[in-house]
Design a protein around this motif. Structure first.
Motif, PDB file in Angstrom:
ATOM      1  N   PHE A  23      -3.353  20.994  57.389  1.00 33.44           N
ATOM      2  CA  PHE A  23      -3.535  22.447  57.406  1.00 33.44           C
ATOM      3  C   PHE A  23      -4.209  22.944  56.130  1.00 33.44           C
ATOM      4  O   PHE A  23      -4.923  23.951  56.151  1.00 33.44           O
ATOM      5  CB  PHE A  23      -2.203  23.171  57.614  1.00 33.44           C
ATOM      6  N   GLY A  24      -3.995  22.253  55.026  1.00 35.68           N
ATOM      7  CA  GLY A  24      -4.619  22.644  53.773  1.00 35.68           C
ATOM      8  C   GLY A  24      -6.126  22.488  53.765  1.00 35.68           C
ATOM      9  O   GLY A  24      -6.804  23.051  52.912  1.00 35.68           O
ATOM     10  N   ARG A  25      -6.666  21.755  54.704  1.00 33.49           N
ATOM     11  CA  ARG A  25      -8.119  21.563  54.799  1.00 33.49           C
ATOM     12  C   ARG A  25      -8.812  22.688  55.551  1.00 33.49           C
ATOM     13  O   ARG A  25     -10.037  22.779  55.552  1.00 33.49           O
ATOM     14  CB  ARG A  25      -8.422  20.239  55.494  1.00 33.49           C
ATOM     15  N   ILE A  26      -8.053  23.532  56.198  1.00 28.75           N
ATOM     16  CA  ILE A  26      -8.642  24.639  56.953  1.00 28.75           C
ATOM     17  C   ILE A  26      -9.128  25.701  55.959  1.00 28.75           C
ATOM     18  O   ILE A  26      -8.374  26.109  55.072  1.00 28.75           O
ATOM     19  CB  ILE A  26      -7.605  25.245  57.923  1.00 28.75           C
ATOM     20  N   PRO A  27     -10.389  26.137  56.092  1.00 32.86           N
ATOM     21  CA  PRO A  27     -10.895  27.162  55.169  1.00 32.86           C
ATOM     22  C   PRO A  27     -10.012  28.417  55.192  1.00 32.86           C
ATOM     23  O   PRO A  27      -9.581  28.860  56.256  1.00 32.86           O
ATOM     24  CB  PRO A  27     -12.295  27.468  55.714  1.00 32.86           C
ATOM     25  N   ASP A  28      -9.741  28.937  54.041  1.00 36.85           N
ATOM     26  CA  ASP A  28      -8.926  30.153  53.858  1.00 36.85           C
ATOM     27  C   ASP A  28      -7.473  29.993  54.301  1.00 36.85           C
ATOM     28  O   ASP A  28      -6.793  30.987  54.537  1.00 36.85           O
ATOM     29  CB  ASP A  28      -9.551  31.359  54.567  1.00 36.85           C
ATOM     30  N   ALA A  29      -7.008  28.768  54.413  1.00 35.94           N
ATOM     31  CA  ALA A  29      -5.602  28.545  54.773  1.00 35.94           C
ATOM     32  C   ALA A  29      -4.708  28.905  53.593  1.00 35.94           C
ATOM     33  O   ALA A  29      -5.030  28.615  52.442  1.00 35.94           O
ATOM     34  CB  ALA A  29      -5.372  27.094  55.162  1.00 35.94           C
ATOM     35  N   ARG A  30      -3.600  29.541  53.897  1.00 33.64           N
ATOM     36  CA  ARG A  30      -2.603  29.852  52.882  1.00 33.64           C
ATOM     37  C   ARG A  30      -1.306  29.157  53.309  1.00 33.64           C
ATOM     38  O   ARG A  30      -0.781  29.445  54.382  1.00 33.64           O
ATOM     39  CB  ARG A  30      -2.397  31.350  52.769  1.00 33.64           C
ATOM     40  N   LEU A  31      -0.847  28.243  52.473  1.00 30.99           N
ATOM     41  CA  LEU A  31       0.358  27.479  52.783  1.00 30.99           C
ATOM     42  C   LEU A  31       1.548  28.135  52.113  1.00 30.99           C
ATOM     43  O   LEU A  31       1.534  28.382  50.911  1.00 30.99           O
ATOM     44  CB  LEU A  31       0.200  26.034  52.305  1.00 30.99           C
ATOM     45  N   ASN A  32       2.582  28.424  52.887  1.00 29.47           N
ATOM     46  CA  ASN A  32       3.778  29.092  52.399  1.00 29.47           C
ATOM     47  C   ASN A  32       4.989  28.194  52.623  1.00 29.47           C
ATOM     48  O   ASN A  32       5.218  27.730  53.748  1.00 29.47           O
ATOM     49  CB  ASN A  32       3.988  30.415  53.147  1.00 29.47           C
ATOM     50  N   TYR A  33       5.734  27.962  51.580  1.00 24.89           N
ATOM     51  CA  TYR A  33       6.943  27.138  51.661  1.00 24.89           C
ATOM     52  C   TYR A  33       8.129  28.084  51.623  1.00 24.89           C
ATOM     53  O   TYR A  33       8.318  28.805  50.643  1.00 24.89           O
ATOM     54  CB  TYR A  33       6.989  26.147  50.503  1.00 24.89           C
ATOM     55  N   ILE A  34       8.912  28.091  52.688  1.00 26.02           N
ATOM     56  CA  ILE A  34      10.013  29.033  52.787  1.00 26.02           C
ATOM     57  C   ILE A  34      11.327  28.291  53.043  1.00 26.02           C
ATOM     58  O   ILE A  34      11.333  27.154  53.506  1.00 26.02           O
ATOM     59  CB  ILE A  34       9.770  30.074  53.902  1.00 26.02           C
ATOM     60  N   SER A  35      12.408  28.952  52.712  1.00 27.33           N
ATOM     61  CA  SER A  35      13.749  28.454  53.029  1.00 27.33           C
ATOM     62  C   SER A  35      14.640  29.666  53.247  1.00 27.33           C
ATOM     63  O   SER A  35      14.255  30.789  52.926  1.00 27.33           O
ATOM     64  CB  SER A  35      14.295  27.575  51.907  1.00 27.33           C
ATOM     65  N   THR A  36      15.804  29.455  53.786  1.00 28.21           N
ATOM     66  CA  THR A  36      16.675  30.590  54.089  1.00 28.21           C
ATOM     67  C   THR A  36      17.217  31.261  52.843  1.00 28.21           C
ATOM     68  O   THR A  36      17.558  32.435  52.876  1.00 28.21           O
ATOM     69  CB  THR A  36      17.840  30.167  54.993  1.00 28.21           C
ATOM     70  N   LYS A  37      17.281  30.529  51.730  1.00 24.57           N
ATOM     71  CA  LYS A  37      17.819  31.108  50.494  1.00 24.57           C
ATOM     72  C   LYS A  37      16.775  31.248  49.395  1.00 24.57           C
ATOM     73  O   LYS A  37      17.014  31.914  48.402  1.00 24.57           O
ATOM     74  CB  LYS A  37      18.974  30.260  49.982  1.00 24.57           C
ATOM     75  N   GLY A  38      15.638  30.604  49.520  1.00 22.24           N
ATOM     76  CA  GLY A  38      14.638  30.613  48.462  1.00 22.24           C
ATOM     77  C   GLY A  38      15.047  29.680  47.331  1.00 22.24           C
ATOM     78  O   GLY A  38      16.138  29.117  47.331  1.00 22.24           O
ATOM     79  N   GLY A  39      14.152  29.467  46.390  1.00 22.14           N
ATOM     80  CA  GLY A  39      14.440  28.600  45.256  1.00 22.14           C
ATOM     81  C   GLY A  39      13.969  27.176  45.486  1.00 22.14           C
ATOM     82  O   GLY A  39      13.183  26.895  46.387  1.00 22.14           O
ATOM     83  N   ILE A  40      14.451  26.279  44.664  1.00 22.99           N
ATOM     84  CA  ILE A  40      14.016  24.882  44.715  1.00 22.99           C
ATOM     85  C   ILE A  40      14.768  24.130  45.808  1.00 22.99           C
ATOM     86  O   ILE A  40      15.988  24.181  45.885  1.00 22.99           O
ATOM     87  CB  ILE A  40      14.226  24.201  43.357  1.00 22.99           C
ATOM     88  N   ILE A  41      13.995  23.451  46.646  1.00 22.47           N
ATOM     89  CA  ILE A  41      14.536  22.589  47.694  1.00 22.47           C
ATOM     90  C   ILE A  41      14.116  21.167  47.351  1.00 22.47           C
ATOM     91  O   ILE A  41      12.961  20.916  47.012  1.00 22.47           O
ATOM     92  CB  ILE A  41      13.985  22.987  49.079  1.00 22.47           C
ATOM     93  N   THR A  42      15.052  20.232  47.438  1.00 18.84           N
ATOM     94  CA  THR A  42      14.791  18.838  47.064  1.00 18.84           C
ATOM     95  C   THR A  42      14.781  17.958  48.300  1.00 18.84           C
ATOM     96  O   THR A  42      15.691  18.020  49.128  1.00 18.84           O
ATOM     97  CB  THR A  42      15.859  18.342  46.072  1.00 18.84           C
ATOM     98  N   SER A  43      13.735  17.124  48.411  1.00 16.37           N
ATOM     99  CA  SER A  43      13.620  16.201  49.547  1.00 16.37           C
ATOM    100  C   SER A  43      14.577  15.031  49.373  1.00 16.37           C
ATOM    101  O   SER A  43      15.155  14.827  48.297  1.00 16.37           O
ATOM    102  CB  SER A  43      12.185  15.681  49.662  1.00 16.37           C
ATOM    103  N   ALA A  44      14.700  14.232  50.406  1.00 17.59           N
ATOM    104  CA  ALA A  44      15.528  13.024  50.354  1.00 17.59           C
ATOM    105  C   ALA A  44      14.997  12.044  49.317  1.00 17.59           C
ATOM    106  O   ALA A  44      15.749  11.234  48.776  1.00 17.59           O
ATOM    107  CB  ALA A  44      15.580  12.368  51.733  1.00 17.59           C
ATOM    108  N   GLN A  45      13.701  12.135  49.002  1.00 17.25           N
ATOM    109  CA  GLN A  45      13.077  11.233  48.035  1.00 17.25           C
ATOM    110  C   GLN A  45      13.033  11.825  46.625  1.00 17.25           C
ATOM    111  O   GLN A  45      12.502  11.213  45.718  1.00 17.25           O
ATOM    112  CB  GLN A  45      11.653  10.890  48.495  1.00 17.25           C
ATOM    113  N   GLY A  46      13.563  13.036  46.452  1.00 20.45           N
ATOM    114  CA  GLY A  46      13.627  13.643  45.124  1.00 20.45           C
ATOM    115  C   GLY A  46      12.502  14.601  44.785  1.00 20.45           C
ATOM    116  O   GLY A  46      12.475  15.159  43.695  1.00 20.45           O
ATOM    117  N   THR A  47      11.559  14.813  45.693  1.00 23.83           N
ATOM    118  CA  THR A  47      10.484  15.766  45.456  1.00 23.83           C
ATOM    119  C   THR A  47      11.047  17.176  45.536  1.00 23.83           C
ATOM    120  O   THR A  47      11.786  17.499  46.465  1.00 23.83           O
ATOM    121  CB  THR A  47       9.369  15.598  46.506  1.00 23.83           C
TER     122      THR A  47
END
Length: 72
Positions: A23-47
């Motif tokens: 999706f990031g390759r689409i011209p003018d794409a805006r990627l939004n990362y959301i969660s129900t509480k906001g803030g830092i979310i950590t993946s199972a791998q630590g990202t």
């Protein structure tokens, strides 16, 4: 064009970054990362990803009536 990625603790990194790469390759794409509480979310791998507190608002705007705001 806006794309929203709803994240939760211990998400699988590749499950997110595969679609983000496409999706990031689409011209003018805006990627939004959301969660129900906001803030830092950590993946199972630590990202860690900084998310916006848009989870509840997004689901209400899109008409998902089965979103349980109490579970967040």
């Amino acid at each position: 064009m806006n794309f929203y990625f709803l994240l939760f603790d211990k998400f699988e990194t590749l499950d997110l970054f595969g679609p983000v790469e496409i999706f990031g390759r689409i011209p003018d794409a805006r990627l939004n990362y959301i969660s129900t509480k906001g803030g830092i979310i950590t993946s199972a791998q630590g990202t860690q990803i900084l998310t916006q507190n848009e989870g509840r608002n997004y689901y209400q705007r899109t008409g998902y009536s089965d979103f349980d705001a109490k579970s967040s």
